[in-house]
Design a protein around this motif. Structure first.
Motif, PDB file in Angstrom:
ATOM      1  N   THR A  68       0.866  -1.181   0.000  1.00 57.92           N
ATOM      2  CA  THR A  68       0.000   0.000   0.000  1.00 57.92           C
ATOM      3  C   THR A  68       0.899   1.226   0.000  1.00 57.92           C
ATOM      4  N   ALA A  69       0.641   2.123  -0.934  1.00 56.01           N
ATOM      5  CA  ALA A  69       1.516   3.290  -1.073  1.00 56.01           C
ATOM      6  C   ALA A  69       0.698   4.500  -1.488  1.00 56.01           C
ATOM      7  N   ALA A  70       1.189   5.674  -1.144  1.00 57.01           N
ATOM      8  CA  ALA A  70       0.551   6.921  -1.566  1.00 57.01           C
ATOM      9  C   ALA A  70       1.638   7.944  -1.833  1.00 57.01           C
ATOM     10  N   ALA A  71       1.329   8.859  -2.756  1.00 56.40           N
ATOM     11  CA  ALA A  71       2.301   9.916  -3.079  1.00 56.40           C
ATOM     12  C   ALA A  71       1.811  11.240  -2.520  1.00 56.40           C
ATOM     13  N   ILE A  72       2.751  12.057  -2.120  1.00 56.30           N
ATOM     14  CA  ILE A  72       2.398  13.353  -1.541  1.00 56.30           C
ATOM     15  C   ILE A  72       3.349  14.387  -2.144  1.00 56.30           C
ATOM     16  N   HIS A  73       2.792  15.359  -2.855  1.00 55.38           N
ATOM     17  CA  HIS A  73       3.637  16.401  -3.463  1.00 55.38           C
ATOM     18  C   HIS A  73       2.805  17.633  -3.785  1.00 55.38           C
ATOM     19  N   GLY A  74       3.490  18.640  -4.281  1.00 58.75           N
ATOM     20  CA  GLY A  74       2.869  19.950  -4.466  1.00 58.75           C
ATOM     21  C   GLY A  74       1.730  19.999  -5.456  1.00 58.75           C
ATOM     22  N   ARG A  78      -3.377  15.487   0.174  1.00 58.03           N
ATOM     23  CA  ARG A  78      -2.161  15.358   0.975  1.00 58.03           C
ATOM     24  C   ARG A  78      -2.497  14.991   2.422  1.00 58.03           C
ATOM     25  N   THR A  79      -3.498  15.701   2.950  1.00 55.05           N
ATOM     26  CA  THR A  79      -3.889  15.452   4.334  1.00 55.05           C
ATOM     27  C   THR A  79      -4.362  14.007   4.490  1.00 55.05           C
ATOM     28  N   ARG A  80      -5.124  13.541   3.497  1.00 53.50           N
ATOM     29  CA  ARG A  80      -5.647  12.175   3.566  1.00 53.50           C
ATOM     30  C   ARG A  80      -4.499  11.163   3.516  1.00 53.50           C
ATOM     31  N   ALA A  81      -3.552  11.396   2.589  1.00 56.89           N
ATOM     32  CA  ALA A  81      -2.427  10.462   2.458  1.00 56.89           C
ATOM     33  C   ALA A  81      -1.643  10.396   3.766  1.00 56.89           C
ATOM     34  N   LEU A  82      -1.435  11.552   4.357  1.00 55.93           N
ATOM     35  CA  LEU A  82      -0.671  11.580   5.607  1.00 55.93           C
ATOM     36  C   LEU A  82      -1.439  10.870   6.730  1.00 55.93           C
ATOM     37  N   ALA A  83      -2.759  11.119   6.779  1.00 54.96           N
ATOM     38  CA  ALA A  83      -3.576  10.484   7.824  1.00 54.96           C
ATOM     39  C   ALA A  83      -3.566   8.965   7.642  1.00 54.96           C
ATOM     40  N   VAL A 143       3.754   2.748   2.628  1.00 55.15           N
ATOM     41  CA  VAL A 143       4.841   3.529   2.031  1.00 55.15           C
ATOM     42  C   VAL A 143       4.300   4.887   1.586  1.00 55.15           C
ATOM     43  N   LEU A 144       4.885   5.931   2.112  1.00 55.80           N
ATOM     44  CA  LEU A 144       4.521   7.271   1.674  1.00 55.80           C
ATOM     45  C   LEU A 144       5.665   7.780   0.816  1.00 55.80           C
ATOM     46  N   VAL A 145       5.316   8.140  -0.426  1.00 54.61           N
ATOM     47  CA  VAL A 145       6.348   8.623  -1.352  1.00 54.61           C
ATOM     48  C   VAL A 145       6.213  10.137  -1.427  1.00 54.61           C
ATOM     49  N   ALA A 146       7.317  10.841  -1.210  1.00 52.94           N
ATOM     50  CA  ALA A 146       7.205  12.302  -1.115  1.00 52.94           C
ATOM     51  C   ALA A 146       8.357  12.993  -1.824  1.00 52.94           C
ATOM     52  N   THR A 147       8.085  14.195  -2.284  1.00 50.54           N
ATOM     53  CA  THR A 147       9.161  15.047  -2.798  1.00 50.54           C
ATOM     54  C   THR A 147       9.716  15.842  -1.612  1.00 50.54           C
ATOM     55  N   ASP A 148      10.869  16.457  -1.809  1.00 51.34           N
ATOM     56  CA  ASP A 148      11.509  17.165  -0.704  1.00 51.34           C
ATOM     57  C   ASP A 148      10.608  18.225  -0.106  1.00 51.34           C
ATOM     58  N   ILE A 149      10.007  18.999  -0.996  1.00 51.22           N
ATOM     59  CA  ILE A 149       9.234  20.130  -0.487  1.00 51.22           C
ATOM     60  C   ILE A 149       7.998  19.658   0.255  1.00 51.22           C
ATOM     61  N   ALA A 150       7.332  18.634  -0.306  1.00 50.62           N
ATOM     62  CA  ALA A 150       6.108  18.160   0.344  1.00 50.62           C
ATOM     63  C   ALA A 150       6.420  17.545   1.709  1.00 50.62           C
TER      64      ALA A 150
END
Ligand code: AMP
Length: 457
Positions: A267-273, A280-285, A294-301
């Protein structure tokens, strides 16, 4: 030293006990007395050191003792929406037993609810600079009563180009006020900003400049680009890791990787600008709740993501800017917890690795994972796969495309072979293309020749 030794208000101490905090972290122990005295502060502290509470607790203490007003008395400027939301959450947590109104102001969402909150009256405003300026421009906010200004992650704000916005905001504040500046790194620009902003500041430094949190174990695995996703799948599966933050360099890369990991059974989700604030809030929650492994993120996010005891961070690619590496691995091993940071390094990323090691002033342990050794006959592939036609799978545009059978198609091919591998069904072997494994045989691993284009063979 305990929090009560610092002389904090009993309502705050109660909230800290409820949070399970036993004693102040070093940055808290050092910074809180200065802030309580009303001094300006220049603090070097990266995420994970407890810096948010280091400014929030004494701020709340002073506000509790002061006179309530209709207009805000404290302003916290932060670089990202996530950090704004999380700082505000911290403020609310610590202020649970006192009457303190907090507004969170950031872009990407409607202005209406923010304007309403400001109209109702708030004590503390936590804001990103751009949206705050919009509110200032439309006269939704009166900053004439600000007594304390806090710049959190000031280096990030400068990196993100906020310096002019910050200066405009400062110009709208009363001259007489307390200023606190928190930054993980201290470039010339930060020092210049600090010089103009702070008056006779106390200095607090918890992590030596530009060094990495010592409690994070850092390692490097040499691996071909085409095998990185399979290796992540393998590491997460065999280690039975439940919560992993993976960094990619681009938003496209983040989406692609999350999709590929899902195909590999994680199970994975991406979080970025480019994602909406809600997404984003949902993915983080979901990540925090354990629904997403697995949370996949860019530096800024990822900046400002506050995830307690995040045990594993993986760099799918190394960042272009060595300082980002320090920020990334600061996401694990937080507030005393042990953490592990793993960087997957393809042959053409060696220079980035050397830059990082130069910044850290030490070499990182490098090795290979059995079954994922780099192909000694492969040439270095370009850093970023050229984006042809946009949105296509990474595999399709990589140079290995024409290689033997499935091998070169790599991770995007969905060529999973359940049951074929060692251990866990979601492990890398199961997910690895057959050709990739075949190619590896006979290779020594570790080194990679720079010459010879495999697809031209
Ligand atoms: P920060 O560096 O502000 O992002 O904080 C990192 C994490 O440490 C957050 O999850 C806080 O909740 C936690 N934390 C902050 N101060 C303490 C403390 N004194 N004891 C235990 N945990 C803390």
């Amino acid at each position: 030293m305990s929090f009560s030794d610092l002389g904090l208000a009993p309502e705050l101490l109660r909230a800290l006990t409820e949070q399970g905090y036993e004693s102040p972290t070093p940055v808290q122990a050092q910074a809180i007395p200065f802030v309580l005295e009303g001094r300006d502060l220049l603090a070097s502290a990266q995420t994970g050191t407890g810096k948010t509470a280091a400014f929030t607790l004494p701020l709340l203490h002073r506000l509790i003792g002061g006179e309530a007003k209709r207009t805000p008395r404290a302003l916290v400027l932060v670089p990202t929406r996530e950090l704004a939301a999380q700082v505000a959450e911290s403020v609310r947590t610590y202020a649970r037993h006192v009457r303190m109104r907090t507004a969170v102001i950031f872009g990407g969402v409607g202005m209406g609810p923010q304007t309403d909150a400001l109209r109702r009256g708030v004590d503390i405003v936590v804001a990103t600079p751009g949206r705050l300026l919009d509110h200032i421009g439309q006269r939704h906010i009166d900053l004439s009563g600000i007594q304390t200004l806090i710049l959190d992650e000031a280096d990030r704000m400068l990196d993100m180009g906020f310096i002019r916005d910050i200066r405009k905001v400062i110009a709208a504040l009363p001259k007489q006020r307390q200023n606190l500046l928190f930054s993980a790194t201290f470039s010339g620009d930060i020092l210049k900003l600090a010089e103009g902003l702070l008056s006779d500041p106390a200095r607090v430094e918890v992590a030596p400049r530009n060094t990495t949190a010592e409690r994070v174990s850092q390692s490097v695995y040499n691996v071909d680009k085409s095998n990185k996703t399979a290796l992540i799948t393998h590491l997460v599966g065999t280690g039975n890791w439940r919560q992993v933050l993976v960094f990619t360099r681009t938003k496209h890369g983040a989406n692609r990787l999350a999709l590929q990991l899902e195909r590999n059974g994680l199970t994975a989700a991406a979080i970025h600008g480019n994602k909406s604030q809600n997404a984003r809030t949902r993915a983080l929650a979901d990540f925090k709740a354990g629904k997403v492994r697995v949370l996949v993120a860019t530096d800024i996010a990822a900046r400002g993501l506050d995830i307690d005891q995040l045990p594993h961070v993986i760099n799918h690619e190394l960042p272009n800017v060595p300082e980002d590496y320090v920020h990334r691995i600061g996401r694990t091993g937080r507030a005393g917890a042990e953490g592990e940071a793993i960087s997957l390094v393809a042959p053409d990323e060696r220079k980035l690795l050397r830059d990082i090691e130069r910044l850290l002033k030490r070499k990182l342990d490098a090795g290979v994972v059995e079954g994922f050794e780099p192909d000694p006959n492969a040439r270095a592939e370009p850093e970023e796969a050229p984006r042809r036609g946009g949105g296509r799978g990474q595999g399709a545009s990589r140079s290995g495309g024409g290689r033997s059978q499935a091998g070169g198609r790599g991770q995007g091919s969905g060529n999973a072979r359940p049951g074929a591998g060692r251990g866990n069904a979601a492990s890398g072997d199961a997910a690895k293309p057959a050709g990739a494994r075949r190619r590896r045989r006979g290779g020594r691993g570790g080194q990679s020749r720079q010459q010879g284009r495999p697809q031209g063979e």
